[in-house]
Design a protein around this motif. Structure first.
Motif, PDB file in Angstrom:
ATOM      1  N   UNK A  34       0.825  -1.208   0.000  1.00 58.11           N
ATOM      2  CA  UNK A  34       0.000   0.000   0.000  1.00 58.11           C
ATOM      3  C   UNK A  34       0.862   1.262   0.000  1.00 58.11           C
ATOM      4  N   UNK A  35       1.904   1.276   0.843  1.00 57.51           N
ATOM      5  CA  UNK A  35       2.749   2.484   0.908  1.00 57.51           C
ATOM      6  C   UNK A  35       3.532   2.663  -0.399  1.00 57.51           C
ATOM      7  N   UNK A  36       3.914   1.558  -1.012  1.00 54.52           N
ATOM      8  CA  UNK A  36       4.607   1.677  -2.309  1.00 54.52           C
ATOM      9  C   UNK A  36       3.706   2.358  -3.337  1.00 54.52           C
ATOM     10  N   UNK A  37       2.416   2.043  -3.268  1.00 50.58           N
ATOM     11  CA  UNK A  37       1.467   2.717  -4.163  1.00 50.58           C
ATOM     12  C   UNK A  37       1.284   4.173  -3.762  1.00 50.58           C
ATOM     13  N   UNK A  38       0.991   4.366  -2.468  1.00 51.71           N
ATOM     14  CA  UNK A  38       0.674   5.718  -1.979  1.00 51.71           C
ATOM     15  C   UNK A  38       1.792   6.723  -2.266  1.00 51.71           C
ATOM     16  N   UNK A  39       3.045   6.312  -2.076  1.00 51.39           N
ATOM     17  CA  UNK A  39       4.168   7.259  -2.232  1.00 51.39           C
ATOM     18  C   UNK A  39       4.385   7.641  -3.702  1.00 51.39           C
TER      19      UNK A  39
END
Ligand SMILES: Cc1ncc(COP(=O)(O)O)c(C=O)c1O
Length: 365
Positions: free
Chosen positions: A210-215
């Protein structure tokens, strides 16, 4: 003048390696999420003992993305309350606000300056869904107690490890003691870049994804946006420099600890209240913080004797104009600490002569 932190001297040790890395980066010209970021993420996850590391633009974003990540995963929702220490750097509190959650400020333990489990227990209500423990000044918060409490109440537990790269206990290292941890690579940190940088470490694959997407604009593939993201990537050039510095982090932390031990042994002035420290690796001395009754007088004296100083931090977050909505809070321990604390110079490049000079000046106060 004894500098508080000689950044030039800290980085001079690596100038040659930085130049090689810079030239290679120019040659590769893969400036965004290139192989330096991938290498650093793997190396830093491994260093912390965590399964995953995701590079971000800075430490504040790392914190915010953890919270937004868990909102995306349905484990937090807008308006949920998050406990944070009242005496932290403002970023911890801002991350909660930026994620649309509500900060609950909790008084610290007055001996360690880290979040107090007793106060967490006292202030707990069912609306609280997460805790961010801050490893303030480089000292690990009582993660064992917070983990037990979080398990009992089904809370998410996070670390603000911006000041604690490499701090460890028998349970593991900072970055591997909770659901997720945020690091800052601001230049003055124990692991500092040559500009801004940050990272999240976690053992949870769903959060990592999720964080890889969000960033990255909510995107795995260029121009294909799956969720509403932000632009908060660790710069590839900074990752190249961090890869060089990470190799020296343990040795640099050792030097900080050695200086701290010398201060603790040799500063004998009863007007100076020294930090409590048991000699363990739990503390990596991002800052050496003492307390003094007449701080203004002490500052004048240090300046007259050419010793630089800093205050981490002079105004508590709830007294900041930006956080006027928290100004009604009654936080006597936090306020007392902020009036008395002052940080003495400490860094991996301080010479023995400089350390001895600080001790002499402080003892003669
Ligand atoms: C405790 C703490 N949390 C968060 C941050 C935010 O990190 P950054 O400045 O990289 O956004 C910092 C450092 O500045 C910090 O000291």
């Amino acid at each position: 003048m004894i500098k508080f932190l000689d950044l030039h001297k800290i980085n001079k040790r690596f100038h040659k390696d930085y130049e090689t890395a810079f030239k290679q980066s120019l040659k590769d010209s893969h400036f965004i999420l290139g192989k330096n970021v991938l290498n650093f993420e793997a190396a830093f996850a491994n260093y912390c003992g965590a399964n995953y590391c995701i590079g971000t633009a800075n430490g504040l974003d790392a914190l915010t993305l953890i919270l937004k990540g868990y909102i995306h995963l349905g484990k937090l929702k807008k308006g949920d309350k998050v406990m944070v220490p009242a005496n932290t750097f403002i970023a911890t509190i801002l991350s909660v606000i930026h994620a649309g959650l509500e900060p609950v400020l909790v008084e610290p333990c007055k001996n360690t300056y880290t979040l107090s489990i007793t106060n967490v227990k006292q202030q707990f209500t069912p609306k609280i869904k997460a805790i961010i423990a801050v490893h303030l000044y480089g000292q690990l918060a009582d993660m064992e107690a917070f983990a037990e409490f979080s398990n009992t109440h089904n809370l998410l537990l996070f670390e603000d490890a911006a000041q604690a790269h490499g701090a460890e206990t028998s349970l593991g290292k900072a970055g591997n003691l909770s659901h997720a941890a945020a690091f800052s690579f601001y230049p003055s940190k124990n692991l500092g870049a040559l500009g801004d940088g940050g990272a999240v470490t976690t053992n949870h694959k769903d959060l990592e994804q999720t964080i890889k997407l969000l960033r990255n604009y909510g995107s795995k593939e260029k121009y294909n946006n799956e969720i509403i993201g932000v632009n908060s990537r660790l710069d590839d050039m900074q990752a190249a420099f961090l890869n060089i510095k990470l190799i020296h982090l343990d040795a640099d932390n050792e030097k900080r600890s050695a200086i701290a031990k010398t201060y603790l042994r040799e500063i004998t002035n009863p007007k100076i209240q020294l930090p409590k420290y048991n000699g363990s690796k739990k503390h990596v001395f991002y800052a050496f913080v003492v307390e003094v009754e007449d701080r203004d007088g002490f500052i004048k004296y240090l300046e007259a004797n050419a010793v630089a100083w800093l205050i981490h931090y002079p105004i508590p977050p709830h007294k900041q104009k930006a956080l006027a909505l928290l100004s009604h809070l009654n936080l006597p321990i936090t306020e007392k600490i902020h009036k008395r604390i002052i940080s003495l110079p400490i860094s991996p490049v301080m010479s023995i002569k400089e350390v001895q000079a600080v001790i002499k000046v402080v003892n003669n106060y």
